[in-house]
Each structure stands twice: as C-alpha cells, then as structure tokens.
Design an enzyme around this catalytic site. Structure first.
Site, PDB file in Angstrom:
ATOM      1  N   LYS A   1       0.853  -1.188   0.000  1.00  0.00           N
ATOM      2  CA  LYS A   1       0.000   0.000   0.000  1.00  0.00           C
ATOM      3  C   LYS A   1       0.890   1.239   0.000  1.00  0.00           C
ATOM      4  CE  LYS A   1      -4.165  -1.907   0.634  1.00  0.00           C
ATOM      5  NZ  LYS A   1      -5.345  -1.650  -0.213  1.00  0.00           N
TER       6      LYS A   1
ATOM      7  N   ASP B   1      -0.520  -0.498  -4.540  1.00  0.00           N
ATOM      8  CA  ASP B   1      -1.920  -0.067  -4.515  1.00  0.00           C
ATOM      9  C   ASP B   1      -1.995   1.291  -3.842  1.00  0.00           C
ATOM     10  OD1 ASP B   1      -4.630   0.238  -4.449  1.00  0.00           O
ATOM     11  OD2 ASP B   1      -5.055  -1.594  -3.317  1.00  0.00           O
TER      12      ASP B   1
ATOM     13  N   GLU C   1      -1.930  -0.448  -8.793  1.00  0.00           N
ATOM     14  CA  GLU C   1      -3.381  -0.445  -8.685  1.00  0.00           C
ATOM     15  C   GLU C   1      -3.904   0.957  -8.376  1.00  0.00           C
ATOM     16  OE1 GLU C   1      -4.334  -4.201  -6.635  1.00  0.00           O
ATOM     17  OE2 GLU C   1      -5.986  -3.102  -5.720  1.00  0.00           O
TER      18      GLU C   1
ATOM     19  N   ASP D   1      -9.103  -0.937  -9.826  1.00  0.00           N
ATOM     20  CA  ASP D   1      -9.800  -1.597  -8.724  1.00  0.00           C
ATOM     21  C   ASP D   1     -11.042  -0.787  -8.348  1.00  0.00           C
ATOM     22  OD1 ASP D   1     -10.631  -2.965  -6.494  1.00  0.00           O
ATOM     23  OD2 ASP D   1      -8.909  -2.468  -5.249  1.00  0.00           O
TER      24      ASP D   1
ATOM     25  N   LYS E   1     -14.306  -8.655  -8.184  1.00  0.00           N
ATOM     26  CA  LYS E   1     -14.845  -9.286  -6.980  1.00  0.00           C
ATOM     27  C   LYS E   1     -16.154  -9.977  -7.361  1.00  0.00           C
ATOM     28  CE  LYS E   1     -12.757  -5.571  -4.280  1.00  0.00           C
ATOM     29  NZ  LYS E   1     -12.347  -4.472  -5.142  1.00  0.00           N
TER      30      LYS E   1
HETATM   31 MG   LIG Z   1      -7.053  -1.927  -4.405  1.00  0.00          MG
END
Ligand SMILES: [Mg+2]
Length: 360
Positions: A125, A156, A182, A210, A234
C-alpha cells in the site's frame, strides 16, 4: 434465467432460513471495525450475501444474485463462457494469494512479511497521505527490494494521488520492478490519461483498475477507455461467478480476483472464480502462469465462521478451492442482535424485489 415468473415474490420461499453475523476485524478497514454478513445454505452449499451496509438495494441485488447462484438457489442468468474447469474440477486445487504490506516503518517490512511465510507476490500500500507519503513509501519499497529481490511486487494507491502526482509516483517507483500499480488516481478518465503519459515517457508501469470497477458494466468501460491493462474483480459486486466470467470475456483484460472483505464462505466463491478464469496469452505475459489473488483478507478478521484451521486464511501464500460449512456454534455466538437481524431480513426482501425487476 428463462422465466422470471417462476420465482416467488417473497424471498422467504427461496431462503426460509438465514443467519446474520457480526465479525470483528483486527484493525479498522474501510472505516469499519465489524463486518456484518448474511449466510444461507442451498443445494450447492453455503453462500454469503454481504453488501456493505451503505449500499442501496439495486446495487446490492447483484450481490444477492451472486449468493443465490453460489448456493444453487438460482440458475445463472449468463451464458457460461468457456471456463478452464468446472466447479467440480477445481475442488482440491488451491490458488495463490498475495501478502499485503501496509504503510509501515521501514524496520517493520521484514517482520510483517515474515508472518506470511513464503509468498510469491506482495502488494504494498502506498499514498496513505497522498504524495506526502512518497519519501516514506520509497524508503519502504527500497527496503522491500533489498530483502526480497525476487518477489513479485504490486502497488496499490487506493486512488490516493491527483494525476500529476501519480505520474511523479510512477516515475519514482518504476525502478522497483512492479507487476502493476493499482488505481493511482480515482477517475477512470484520469487512469486513461495517466496511461497515455506513461507510454509517452516510455515508463513501463502497468496500471490496474480496482476502485474503478464496482458494477458489472465497469470492466468493459475500463477496457474501452484504455484506462488499465489489468482489472481487479470481486464476485459479489459483479453478480456472481458466471456473470464475472462473461464480463471478463467481454472486456478482454487480464483479471485478478479479489475479496469484498468476506468471511471464508464468501472467499470460497472468489477462489472458485480465480481457479476457473481463462488464462489468455496477455494474462500470462502480465501476471504469470498463476496470478496471485487478493483473497488473503481472512487475516483482517479477528473471528471467522469456522475454526481457524478450516478457514480460508492463506498458508504459505495459498488458499484451497473448497466449500465452507460454518460452525453451528459460531453461527450462534457471532449472531447480530434482533434489531440488526430484522434490518437484514428487510434488506434481503428489497434486494430480491430489485433483482426480479432487473431481470424481468
Ligand atoms: Mg485496491
């Protein structure tokens, strides 16, 4: 679904019994400390219906479609595209999952990742405080690369940068040999612009979408705009395994399956999708033969619906492709209070009504 009329107007006829659980989280995530999930059983096994509580009934009706299909209570609406294997063939397989490196002190990189055991892919992250985090992010990634020179690295940003900041961050981070980055920016149009700018500068940073993908029509839009080369998907928001597969076939982009912060019952549906995704040439080039999924989120929960040994928490970077049967005792001890149960019962019916009208 051929004939909507054959389905009852009352969901209670289809789902006479269900459980609503409150799962405490280890740390705050998406500003929640407890995750509420509904579980029910059908002919194919247990399924999870767990749209976030702020989601409306139309959006959540896709989540319900996913759960009903996974339980075997609703035939799939989509024509099934060619899959790698049927659900039955995937049982006994496992799928790789990535470890997650949070924004942490440089000295914590080794200890945090040591807890995961051997993993092939790490998602770090970045941009916790936007571009202001860049110096610490860079130091942390340099330390990561010193410790794990061979491990696949994803970043991300959770849409944490403005467009010019994202370009600066990509320029700085490119040297760390990224599999993909991401959602550096929020807007799908800005993702497309960033890709153009990266390519004009010949910076080899692959972008993945995402947050840009929340509904079934989004992956195709991402592909049409050229906003990303990889999509994060997802199961529940896309309306189930079959719907996700047909959306991915239509968009044509390599996909990485991720969780919607589900219990092990819901993660099992993600694992089944991941195990049956078609592997295209482009997917192999960008993501390798066995792309790691973002299905390791069982670690974020302090409690699950089964004993830890039966849960879909990753072991050595893998989770099994299996069906989960909740522990009856946990269904009782983790149950929400009657007020929340009633709220979910009402929501279930509203989402079912929305699902019927969407499909009619
Ligand atoms: Mg993400």
């Amino acid at each position: 679904m051929a004939d909507v009329q054959q389905f009852p107007e009352s969901i209670a006829e289809l789902v006479p019994k269900f459980h609503v659980l409150k799962l405490p989280m280890v740390t705050r995530f998406r500003s929640i400390t407890e995750r509420e999930v509904m579980l029910f059983e059908g002919p194919d096994g247990w399924a999870e219906f767990s749209p976030f509580t702020e989601y409306g009934s139309v959006e959540s009706s896709r989540w319900l479609q996913a759960a009903l299909e996974f339980a075997g209570l609703l035939p799939t609406a989509e024509v099934e595209p060619s899959a790698v294997g049927s659900a039955a063939e995937t049982v006994g397989q496992s799928v790789a999952v990535n470890a997650t490196l949070p924004a942490c002190a440089t000295s914590e990189v080794g200890p945090i990742l040591a807890r995961y055991g051997p993993v092939g892919t790490v998602k770090a992250k970045v941009a916790e405080h936007g571009i202001d985090s860049l110096p610490e992010d860079w130091d942390r990634l340099r330390e990561f690369r010193r410790l794990f020179p061979e491990t696949t690295l994803r970043l991300d940003a959770n849409a944490g940068y403005a467009l010019p900041e994202a370009l600066a961050a990509c320029t700085e981070f490119a040297e760390f040999d990224l599999q993909y980055f991401e959602q550096p920016v929020a807007a799908v149009e800005d993702m497309a612009r960033l890709r153009e700018q990266l390519s004009a500068r010949e910076l080899p940073v692959v972008l993945a979408a995402d947050e840009s993908i929340r509904k079934a029509e989004d992956p195709v839009r991402v592909a049409e705009l050229g906003a990303a080369e990889v999509v994060i998907v997802k199961v529940q928001p896309l309306g189930g395994i079959a719907a996700a597969r047909s959306v991915l076939e239509a968009c044509g982009l390599p996909a990485v399956v991720s969780s919607a912060l589900e219990s092990s019952v819901g993660l099992a549906a993600g694992a089944q999708l991941a195990a049956t995704l078609p592997r295209t040439q482009r997917s192999r080039e960008l993501l390798g033969e066995h792309p790691a999924c973002g299905l390791g989120t069982g670690r974020l929960f302090a409690e699950d619906v089964v004993e830890p040994a039966q849960s879909l928490r990753p072991v050595d970077g893998q989770i099994p492709v299996t069906r989960i049967v909740p522990d009856p005792q946990r269904l009782e001890t983790l149950a929400v209070d009657p007020g929340r149960f009633d709220w979910w019962e009402k929501r279930l019916q509203e989402c079912w009504t929305a699902l019927l009208s969407r499909r009619s």
